[in-house]
Enzyme design. Sequence first.
Site, short mmCIF file in Angstrom:
data_model
loop_
_atom_site.label_atom_id
_atom_site.label_comp_id
_atom_site.label_asym_id
_atom_site.label_seq_id
_atom_site.Cartn_x
_atom_site.Cartn_y
_atom_site.Cartn_z
N HIS A 100 0.89 -1.16 0.00
CA HIS A 100 0.00 0.00 0.00
C HIS A 100 0.92 1.21 0.00
CE1 HIS A 100 -2.28 -2.99 2.43
NE2 HIS A 100 -3.36 -2.46 1.91
N ASP A 103 2.50 1.95 3.30
CA ASP A 103 3.47 0.98 3.85
C ASP A 103 4.88 1.42 3.51
OD1 ASP A 103 1.28 -0.67 4.43
OD2 ASP A 103 1.48 -1.71 2.50
N GLU A 231 -10.82 -7.12 -3.90
CA GLU A 231 -10.53 -8.14 -2.88
C GLU A 231 -11.70 -8.29 -1.92
OE1 GLU A 231 -6.60 -8.00 -1.12
OE2 GLU A 231 -7.40 -8.81 0.75
N GLU A 267 -8.75 -14.01 -0.81
CA GLU A 267 -7.95 -14.28 0.40
C GLU A 267 -8.65 -15.32 1.27
OE1 GLU A 267 -6.22 -10.85 2.19
OE2 GLU A 267 -6.36 -11.67 4.22
N HIS A 270 -10.51 -14.20 4.41
CA HIS A 270 -11.72 -13.44 4.08
C HIS A 270 -12.83 -14.40 3.64
CE1 HIS A 270 -9.12 -9.64 3.07
NE2 HIS A 270 -8.95 -10.07 4.29
N ASP A 295 -4.54 -13.83 -2.17
CA ASP A 295 -3.86 -13.44 -0.94
C ASP A 295 -3.84 -14.68 -0.07
OD1 ASP A 295 -3.15 -10.91 -1.58
OD2 ASP A 295 -4.32 -9.91 -0.03
N ASP A 306 -9.87 -11.73 11.35
CA ASP A 306 -8.90 -11.98 10.30
C ASP A 306 -7.52 -12.19 10.95
OD1 ASP A 306 -8.02 -12.08 7.70
OD2 ASP A 306 -8.06 -9.91 7.36
N ASP A 308 -4.93 -13.82 9.68
CA ASP A 308 -3.85 -13.70 8.70
C ASP A 308 -2.63 -14.55 9.02
OD1 ASP A 308 -5.19 -11.94 7.01
OD2 ASP A 308 -4.31 -10.13 7.90
N ASP A 338 -0.41 -12.57 2.23
CA ASP A 338 -1.00 -11.54 3.09
C ASP A 338 -1.14 -12.18 4.47
OD1 ASP A 338 -2.25 -9.47 4.27
OD2 ASP A 338 -3.90 -9.30 2.85
C1 XUL Z 1 -7.05 -6.60 4.68
C2 XUL Z 1 -6.33 -7.04 3.48
C3 XUL Z 1 -5.58 -5.98 2.77
C4 XUL Z 1 -5.56 -6.12 1.30
C5 XUL Z 1 -4.88 -4.98 0.60
O1 XUL Z 1 -7.71 -7.60 5.34
O2 XUL Z 1 -6.34 -8.20 3.14
O3 XUL Z 1 -4.31 -5.94 3.30
O4 XUL Z 1 -4.92 -7.27 0.91
O5 XUL Z 1 -5.45 -3.75 0.90
CO CO Z 2 -5.44 -9.19 1.56
#
Ligand code: XUL
Ligand code: CO
Length: 436
Positions: A100, A103, A231, A267, A270, A295, A306, A308, A338
């Site tokens: 991003h 970042d 996404e 993802e 998600h 992702d 989430d 991750d 991610d």
């Molecule tokens: C948030 C997420 C983000 C996107 C990019 O849950 O997955 O980091 O991948 O904005």
């Molecule tokens: Co993501």
Amino acid sequence: MSYFPEVSAIKYEGPESTNPLAFKHYNPEEVVEGQTLRELLRFSVCYWHTFRGMGADPFGPGCADRPWDDGSDSVENALKRVDVAFEFMQKLGVDFYCFHDRDVSPERATLKESNDVFDTIADKLLEAQQATGIKLLWGTANLFSHARYMHGAATSCNADVFAHAAAAVKKAIEVTHKLGGANYVFWGGREGYQNLFNTDMKRELDHLAKFMHMAKDHARSIGFEGQFLFEPKPKEPTKHQYDFDVAACMNFLRQYGLEDVVKMNIETNHATLAGHTMMHEMEYARIQNSLGSMDANYGDLLLGWDTDQFPTDIYLTTQCMLVVLEQGGISPGGLNFDAKVRRESFEPIDLFYAHIGGMDAFARGAKIAARIRQDGVLDEFVKNRYASYDDGIGKTIEEGSATFDSLEQYMLDKGDSAPNVSGRQEYLENLINQYI
Ligand code: XUL
Ligand code: CO
């Protein structure tokens, strides 16, 4: 100057190796269904978790040990992180990364100042890309951290915030283009609502569509031909995100005429938050020619948010790769981690263990999926399961010549439908386990 002096380039040593800093399954040159694993998997490291995540959670601040990072938002610190990131990625042996805007580049008091800093960082990123051969899989803009985005960005009730977000995305697309990014991602950070009592859902969705059209128009006007990705995520931070799941995203894109330019970045965590499996989301996108990128991560199924985590579940990676191979690959998308190390895994070396594990898990998944496909076990079963549509009455249904009248007449003549055959789910699950 080395930021990871204890680590040298991570090598493939094969399944017998006991070296924790080696790949056991990811041999980048190994060919699977005509592509090397490197070409097929297109691994990417994400900048936000890996180089900006410090392990903060709602109960405490970050506690990661990142000796190179002074915690400031100075340009020097941001430039130094580029060196750290590229050393890490080069040693890991990945070909791609993602970021991003915020970042890589700190925000300043005005848009102009923020853009100027971003240009300085982008120059350094470009140099590092050229020096290492590592490429940008996708760029995006952070439209959720700053307080101005409290009501969302493109779906904010405040038109100035919409304008600010547009300017940020314009810049992020320009930088992505300059860095040769293969894709540009929209994740609707706060594009959703907390309560419908204060929300005009129709206007918000119309605005989001206008925003995406403008982004696409600008991108094409500057010559960026990369793929756009949406996404899906059902909730968090808002109670309801408009990009809820692939189905909701596809409906939105079709309603507003964006389906030909925007594909899905799917993802795992998600998908499970939306009550779907990752395989469901990927397959649902694939059959509509909309599976763009992944992702890669994994969510703790006992927790409702989430998490991750790095993907280590071979069952999951096998399912993902069955879909990717069916599509013939995922390029120009890729497989972006991610994912973040746990707060307790606070040492720099943990970043290596985490990525090595994720890459090995996907390499195994790819090889297992390819063997399943080679033996044709699922294909043949599924084909036979629908054989009644290959000729006779079924064929008339698929071809479109059947009507309710013709189907009624068929059944009046026949008396009752043919007996069913077993779905054999348990048999098939056992079969898949034999490959794993
Ligand atoms: C948030 C997420 C983000 C996107 C990019 O849950 O997955 O980091 O991948 O904005
Ligand atoms: Co993501």
